[in-house]
Structure formats: C-alpha cells, structure tokens
Scaffold this active site. Structure first.
Site, PDB file in Angstrom:
ATOM      1  N   SER A 297     -10.465  -1.136   3.940  1.00 56.71           N
ATOM      2  CA  SER A 297      -9.659  -1.383   5.147  1.00 56.71           C
ATOM      3  C   SER A 297      -9.113  -0.056   5.630  1.00 56.71           C
ATOM      4  O   SER A 297      -8.392   0.625   4.900  1.00 56.71           O
ATOM      5  CB  SER A 297      -8.485  -2.311   4.826  1.00 56.71           C
ATOM      6  OG  SER A 297      -8.974  -3.540   4.385  1.00 56.71           O
TER       7      SER A 297
ATOM      8  N   ARG B 210       0.828  -1.223   0.000  1.00 53.06           N
ATOM      9  CA  ARG B 210       0.000   0.000   0.000  1.00 53.06           C
ATOM     10  C   ARG B 210       0.862   1.274   0.000  1.00 53.06           C
ATOM     11  O   ARG B 210       0.544   2.265   0.673  1.00 53.06           O
ATOM     12  CB  ARG B 210      -0.960   0.029   1.199  1.00 53.06           C
ATOM     13  CG  ARG B 210      -1.901  -1.138   1.274  1.00 53.06           C
ATOM     14  CD  ARG B 210      -2.864  -1.232   0.106  1.00 53.06           C
ATOM     15  NE  ARG B 210      -3.508  -2.519   0.120  1.00 53.06           N
ATOM     16  CZ  ARG B 210      -3.042  -3.598  -0.542  1.00 53.06           C
ATOM     17  NH1 ARG B 210      -1.952  -3.507  -1.302  1.00 53.06           N
ATOM     18  NH2 ARG B 210      -3.658  -4.743  -0.481  1.00 53.06           N
TER      19      ARG B 210
ATOM     20  N   GLU C  29      -4.435   3.428   6.703  1.00 55.72           N
ATOM     21  CA  GLU C  29      -4.201   3.285   5.261  1.00 55.72           C
ATOM     22  C   GLU C  29      -4.869   4.472   4.546  1.00 55.72           C
ATOM     23  O   GLU C  29      -4.389   4.946   3.528  1.00 55.72           O
ATOM     24  CB  GLU C  29      -4.817   1.955   4.787  1.00 55.72           C
ATOM     25  CG  GLU C  29      -4.644   1.702   3.311  1.00 55.72           C
ATOM     26  CD  GLU C  29      -5.144   0.315   2.889  1.00 55.72           C
ATOM     27  OE1 GLU C  29      -4.928  -0.662   3.638  1.00 55.72           O
ATOM     28  OE2 GLU C  29      -5.750   0.243   1.812  1.00 55.72           O
TER      29      GLU C  29
HETATM   30  C1  FAD Z   1     -15.492  -0.793  -0.189  1.00 58.43           C
HETATM   31  C2  FAD Z   1     -14.028  -0.585  -0.424  1.00 58.43           C
HETATM   32  C3  FAD Z   1     -13.202  -1.667  -0.669  1.00 58.43           C
HETATM   33  C4  FAD Z   1     -11.825  -1.480  -0.892  1.00 58.43           C
HETATM   34  N1  FAD Z   1     -11.046  -2.581  -1.126  1.00 58.43           N
HETATM   35  C5  FAD Z   1      -9.723  -2.403  -1.376  1.00 58.43           C
HETATM   36  C6  FAD Z   1      -8.885  -3.534  -1.644  1.00 58.43           C
HETATM   37  O1  FAD Z   1      -9.328  -4.677  -1.705  1.00 58.43           O
HETATM   38  N2  FAD Z   1      -7.567  -3.308  -1.860  1.00 58.43           N
HETATM   39  C7  FAD Z   1      -7.022  -2.057  -1.824  1.00 58.43           C
HETATM   40  O2  FAD Z   1      -5.814  -1.908  -2.049  1.00 58.43           O
HETATM   41  N3  FAD Z   1      -7.799  -0.974  -1.566  1.00 58.43           N
HETATM   42  C8  FAD Z   1      -9.125  -1.108  -1.347  1.00 58.43           C
HETATM   43  N4  FAD Z   1      -9.908  -0.020  -1.081  1.00 58.43           N
HETATM   44  C9  FAD Z   1      -9.279   1.319  -0.958  1.00 58.43           C
HETATM   45  C10 FAD Z   1      -9.215   2.134  -2.277  1.00 58.43           C
HETATM   46  O3  FAD Z   1     -10.250   1.750  -3.168  1.00 58.43           O
HETATM   47  C11 FAD Z   1      -7.837   1.968  -2.954  1.00 58.43           C
HETATM   48  O4  FAD Z   1      -6.807   2.446  -2.126  1.00 58.43           O
HETATM   49  C12 FAD Z   1      -7.781   2.736  -4.298  1.00 58.43           C
HETATM   50  O5  FAD Z   1      -6.593   2.386  -4.953  1.00 58.43           O
HETATM   51  C13 FAD Z   1      -7.830   4.257  -4.126  1.00 58.43           C
HETATM   52  O6  FAD Z   1      -8.062   4.815  -5.400  1.00 58.43           O
HETATM   53  P1  FAD Z   1      -8.798   6.222  -5.568  1.00 58.43           P
HETATM   54  O7  FAD Z   1      -8.806   6.546  -7.013  1.00 58.43           O
HETATM   55  O8  FAD Z   1     -10.121   6.197  -4.901  1.00 58.43           O
HETATM   56  O9  FAD Z   1      -7.791   7.163  -4.805  1.00 58.43           O
HETATM   57  P2  FAD Z   1      -8.124   8.418  -3.874  1.00 58.43           P
HETATM   58  O10 FAD Z   1      -8.766   7.955  -2.623  1.00 58.43           O
HETATM   59  O11 FAD Z   1      -8.822   9.457  -4.664  1.00 58.43           O
HETATM   60  O12 FAD Z   1      -6.633   8.907  -3.547  1.00 58.43           O
HETATM   61  C14 FAD Z   1      -5.758   8.099  -2.788  1.00 58.43           C
HETATM   62  C15 FAD Z   1      -4.368   8.748  -2.801  1.00 58.43           C
HETATM   63  O13 FAD Z   1      -3.848   8.703  -4.127  1.00 58.43           O
HETATM   64  C16 FAD Z   1      -3.548  10.018  -4.596  1.00 58.43           C
HETATM   65  N5  FAD Z   1      -3.880  10.037  -6.027  1.00 58.43           N
HETATM   66  C17 FAD Z   1      -5.042   9.651  -6.615  1.00 58.43           C
HETATM   67  N6  FAD Z   1      -4.942   9.769  -7.952  1.00 58.43           N
HETATM   68  C18 FAD Z   1      -3.696  10.223  -8.212  1.00 58.43           C
HETATM   69  C19 FAD Z   1      -2.996  10.546  -9.416  1.00 58.43           C
HETATM   70  N7  FAD Z   1      -3.550  10.418 -10.622  1.00 58.43           N
HETATM   71  N8  FAD Z   1      -1.703  10.976  -9.306  1.00 58.43           N
HETATM   72  C20 FAD Z   1      -1.112  11.112  -8.099  1.00 58.43           C
HETATM   73  N9  FAD Z   1      -1.741  10.842  -6.929  1.00 58.43           N
HETATM   74  C21 FAD Z   1      -3.018  10.397  -6.993  1.00 58.43           C
HETATM   75  C22 FAD Z   1      -4.385  10.957  -3.768  1.00 58.43           C
HETATM   76  O14 FAD Z   1      -3.778  12.229  -3.668  1.00 58.43           O
HETATM   77  C23 FAD Z   1      -4.404  10.228  -2.423  1.00 58.43           C
HETATM   78  O15 FAD Z   1      -3.239  10.515  -1.695  1.00 58.43           O
HETATM   79  C24 FAD Z   1     -11.278  -0.175  -0.868  1.00 58.43           C
HETATM   80  C25 FAD Z   1     -12.125   0.919  -0.642  1.00 58.43           C
HETATM   81  C26 FAD Z   1     -13.485   0.725  -0.427  1.00 58.43           C
HETATM   82  C27 FAD Z   1     -14.373   1.926  -0.218  1.00 58.43           C
END
Ligand code: FAD
Length: 290
Positions: A210, A160, A280
C-alpha cells in the site's frame, strides 16, 4: 564486516528502482553496528538503516553515505510461548517458526515481505492484527550508543507508526509473545490470507505494498480508483489496475517516475475529494516533481 561500494539499491528495495548507496554495510552484531555509526560520525557521513526495503523508495541519485543492512541480525529462538527474533529476520520466517511451534498470533504477518526491524518501525499489520498485538519488548541501540531493552508500550505503536525513528533507535531484536494454538487452524488462516493477498494484490509486479496510508474515514485505494486513476502511469510507474492502492513498477520505472506518480495521485485525490493522502512508503534522498 562486509562493506560494499556503490551498491545498487535496486537489489535491496521491493520497488526495484533507485540509485546506488555509496557504501553498503552488513554488520553482524551490535558492536559492529556501533563501529559503523562511529565511523560515520567521525567522517561526517550520513547513514540510513534498512531491513528488506519493502517500504522504501531510494532516489535515482542514490545515497551519498552508508546504508546499513540488518540482514545478519538473524537470531531466532523459541522459548515457550515467546520468540526472540533478530531485526533482520523476515516476518514470513518468524510466522512459519511460530506455526511450527504451534503458536498463534502471527498469522497476519506471514505475507508481509518485511523484516522484524521494519515491522516494529512501521507497526506492520494486516487483516485485523498488527505488531502491537504481539510485541513484548524490543532491544534497541539508542542514539547515545547504549543497548537497551524497552517494553513495547514505550514504542507508541500506532497506525503504521512508532517513535523509533524520532528517538533515533535502531532495532536489534525483539521478543514476541504468542498463544498456544492448533497447528491446523494456524495453517488454515495463513493459507486463507495468502490466497486473499494473491487474489487482490498485484504481487506479480514490484511495489512497496500500500503506497499511501489509510486516511481517516476512507480507503486510499477506493479514493484513487474513484478518481479514475487505475492504470494511470508516469514512465514505468503505474497505479495498479488490480488494486488502486498499489503503485507498481511495470518495468524500468525510475524512482522519480514512482515519486511523480504519487504526487499526481495526491493532487487529484485532494482536488476531487478534498482528502490529503500521506505516503506510507519512506523516501530516501532527493526527488523532484517534473
Ligand atoms: C507486496 C507487499 C505487500 C505488503 N503488505 C503489507 C501489509 O499487509 N501490511 C503492512 O503493514 N505493510 C505491508 N507492506 C509494506 C512493508 O512490507 C512493511 O512496511 C514492512 O514492515 C517493512 O519492513 P522492511 O524490513 O522491508 O523495512 P524497510 O522498507 O527496509 O524500512 C522501512 C523503515 O524502517 C526503518 N528500519 C528498518 N529496519 C530498521 C531497524 N532494524 N531499526 C530501525 N529502523 C529500521 C527504515 O529506516 C525505514 O524507515 C507490503 C509491501 C509489499 C511490497
């Protein structure tokens, strides 16, 4: 480019909590993104980039600057066993594209509700695989304003984590490298993982998945459950009764409710087991322990 004023971040975060972004910009390509960053620099205004907000908690006080959405970075192109994909494309869409092209390797990602950009930053993973296993290269906008394509190894993808935030990179797009597979088998794995998620996770409530990272040698959810914290609440925030590793918004939770609940959980797990939990979920803005 679309720019909104006082945009409620409740609409852009999976916790469905938090205040407003003073400005919310939705650039469509790298040049527009550069223009936003240049304007922020000139006006000495803070900025923050988001994908789908599924790993993000924004303060109730909001963000006094520009939140940049990657939603319009939506390129999706299959070339043989590789797929070029924009930072704003949802992992579910990418995994489905791979499936339809008969490519295996992304089944693990189909149920992760984030974008490709967020998944690169977090090295998102599930059920024994992670982005590191499929990412070939990533095109970023560097802190110096250059567009560069970097091999995935340079991102130092770990559990992560990646060097993307530390280096100030903004992910524009990525290339994933997959393997030819059998469509029926790919579908069967995706269906099985979707079933397992629905069975074990409180998907009916807003959350960020998580909440805490897995401490070495332990499972965060098990430690939290063993402290008797299932169902523990602060305001509208609650440790899920279904899965103690998830903090959920039971209804009307403020971002500070969620934050305070997490700090309480950290303290109790530390006191009971001597283990430090690390969130996380990324925090944006000011939070106060009450
Ligand atoms: C129901 C549920 C289940 C989940 N299951 C999992 C799982 O199984 N495994 C897992 O790893 N995660 C899981 N997650 C967490 C999440 O979905 C992941 O961490 C996902 O990768 C985050 O992506 P996001 O686009 O929503 O990022 P955001 O939440 O929008 O951003 C996360 C971070 O990334 C940065 N960021 C986003 N886009 C960019 C970009 N283009 N360039 C630079 N920085 C950027 C942001 O500034 C921030 O610091 C889950 C979440 C939920 C709600």
């Amino acid at each position: 480019m679309e720019v909104r004023i006082n945009e409620p971040m409740i609409k852009h975060t999976s916790f469905r909590a938090g205040g407003a972004a003073e400005w919310f910009a939705i650039p469509e390509q790298a040049e527009e993104l550069k223009a936003v960053l240049a304007a922020c620099k000139k006006a000495d205004t803070p900025w923050y980039v988001i994908g789908n907000g599924s790993n993000l908690l924004v303060s109730d006080k909001g963000f006094p600057g520009v939140i940049i959405s990657t939603a319009k970075f939506d390129r999706l192109e299959v070339n043989g066993t590789e797929i070029t994909v924009g930072a704003g494309v949802m992992l579910s869409k990418l995994a489905n594209t791979a499936y339809k092209a008969g490519l295996t390797g992304l089944e693990f990602a189909a149920g992760i509700p984030g974008t490709v950009g967020g998944a690169c930053v977090m090295n998102a993973g599930a059920y024994g695989s992670e982005m590191k296993n499929v990412l070939k290269n990533v095109t970023v906008l560097t802190a110096e304003g250059n567009v560069e394509t970097l091999p995935a190894e340079e991102l130092k993808l770990g559990y992560r984590t990646s060097v993307i935030p530390k280096k100030g990179y903004l992910v524009l797009e990525a290339v994933v490298s997959l393997t030819e597979g059998n469509m029926e088998e790919i579908k069967a794995v995706m269906d099985d993982l979707a079933f397992r998620r629905k069975d074990k996770q409180p998907l009916e409530f807003p959350s960020a998945g998580s909440t805490f990272k897995r401490p070495e040698g332990y499972f965060a959810g098990k430690l939290i459950e063993d402290c008797g914290l299932k169902g523990f609440s602060v305001g509208g925030a609650q440790v899920s009764e279904k899965h103690a590793g998830f903090v959920i918004n039971k209804g009307g939770a403020t971002a500070n409710d969620i934050y305070c609940l997490c700090k309480e959980v950290e303290k109790k797990v530390q006191a009971e087991f001597g283990v430090s939990l690390e969130m996380e979920v990324k925090l944006l803005g000011d939070f106060e322990e009450e």
